[in-house]
Design an enzyme around this catalytic site. Sequence first.
Site, short mmCIF file in Angstrom:
data_model
loop_
_atom_site.label_atom_id
_atom_site.label_comp_id
_atom_site.label_asym_id
_atom_site.label_seq_id
_atom_site.Cartn_x
_atom_site.Cartn_y
_atom_site.Cartn_z
CB THR A 216 37.61 44.60 45.02
OG1 THR A 216 36.52 43.96 44.18
CG2 THR A 216 37.05 46.48 44.17
CB THR A 267 36.84 47.15 48.28
OG1 THR A 267 36.21 45.12 48.64
CG2 THR A 267 37.04 47.10 49.83
N GLY A 270 28.14 44.07 46.27
CA GLY A 270 28.30 45.50 45.57
C GLY A 270 26.59 46.29 45.32
N1 ASP Z 1 32.61 45.65 44.98
C1 ASP Z 1 32.35 44.34 44.22
C2 ASP Z 1 31.40 43.92 43.31
O1 ASP Z 1 30.55 43.73 43.85
C3 ASP Z 1 33.08 43.42 44.93
C4 ASP Z 1 34.71 43.21 45.63
O2 ASP Z 1 34.47 44.60 46.46
O3 ASP Z 1 34.74 42.64 46.98
O4 ASP Z 1 31.25 43.79 42.38
#
Ligand code: ASP
Length: 350
Positions: A216, A267, A270
């Site tokens: 991300t 990040t 989530g």
């Molecule tokens: N935060 C993002 C999500 O859950 C994924 C990530 O940041 O790796 O969609």
Amino acid sequence: MKKVFLLFVLLIVFTTCKNVEEKAEENQPKQEKAEFSIIIHGGAGTILKKNMTPEKEAAYKAKLEEAIRVGFEILKQGGSSLDAVEKTINVMEDSPLFNAGKGAVFTNAETNELDASIMDGETLNAGASAGTTTVRNPINLARAIMDNSPHVMLSGKGADTFAEEQGLQIVDPNYFYTERRFKSLQRAKKAEKTELDHDDKTAFYDADIKDSKFGTVGCAALDKYGNLAAGTSTGGMTNKRWGRVGDAPIIGAGTYANNNTCAVSSTGWGEYFIRAMVAHDISALMEYKGLTLKEAAHEVIQKKVPELGGDGGIVAVDKYGNMVAEFNTAGMYRASMNDKGELVVKIYKE
Ligand code: ASP
């Protein structure tokens, strides 16, 4: 007698308030306010040196540097933090290295559904999009939603339609195909099938962790006018289904900016970042408890999120231009630049 008592109460209230204010003041960094600063991430996760080749490492570092220099130049020339955030994220969205734009991970249905958000710390205006499939640069859509619509968040087909109406670049959904991410989905599906002790809630995530396929992207910046902004863009999590939306487009979880405190981009896992309201929580700890950005980020990322069972990280800038990268995973792709042009690019824990 009543009057004396009232005066006494007022005096106590006044002294307490003053103490809180002084404590907040005392916790603030002593150094001068930076003219501007910018910090980015390219995802947090099980990023281990032993799994990296020198070429891969160099490629990530080069792209992080290319991206942050775009934002740095905008800020140096007196541009807004919002523009810096948007244009910096565009560079990472256009790179297949990161899980955003080109390079987004696949859903269980073998599609790519992208999420993004942006927030303006001066006005507390915000824009977010979830589950789009045809918008090349979702962060531009988030910005357009903030600037040109009466809404904060659009999702799915409606968001794609709005992007088209706004004249944003529309691509065939196949544009988002990358072999690496497709293979990652196949591995996730296989792991889901074979690992019988997995329940549906964690299978898609664990498989991704093992593959270390995070990425991300996000950015937080302070401009010369004292305005903070933050933005985040992602393909979400490999093997997600049922229209799953992560924290990235949730204002307060994935992204938050407030000129009185800080700008944050998250990040990580989530679901936990939504439940912990990560980005806003960091801001709130500063606003209401007088914590510094470093203390607030540590509290949320090293205590609150892992205590719930989640992992990940953030990058953030406070109103003085202090920058923080905090994560509880093995690594986080990240870079920062201050107003003197000093560049820091890192991947692992140090
Ligand atoms: N935060 C993002 C999500 O859950 C994924 C990530 O940041 O790796 O969609």
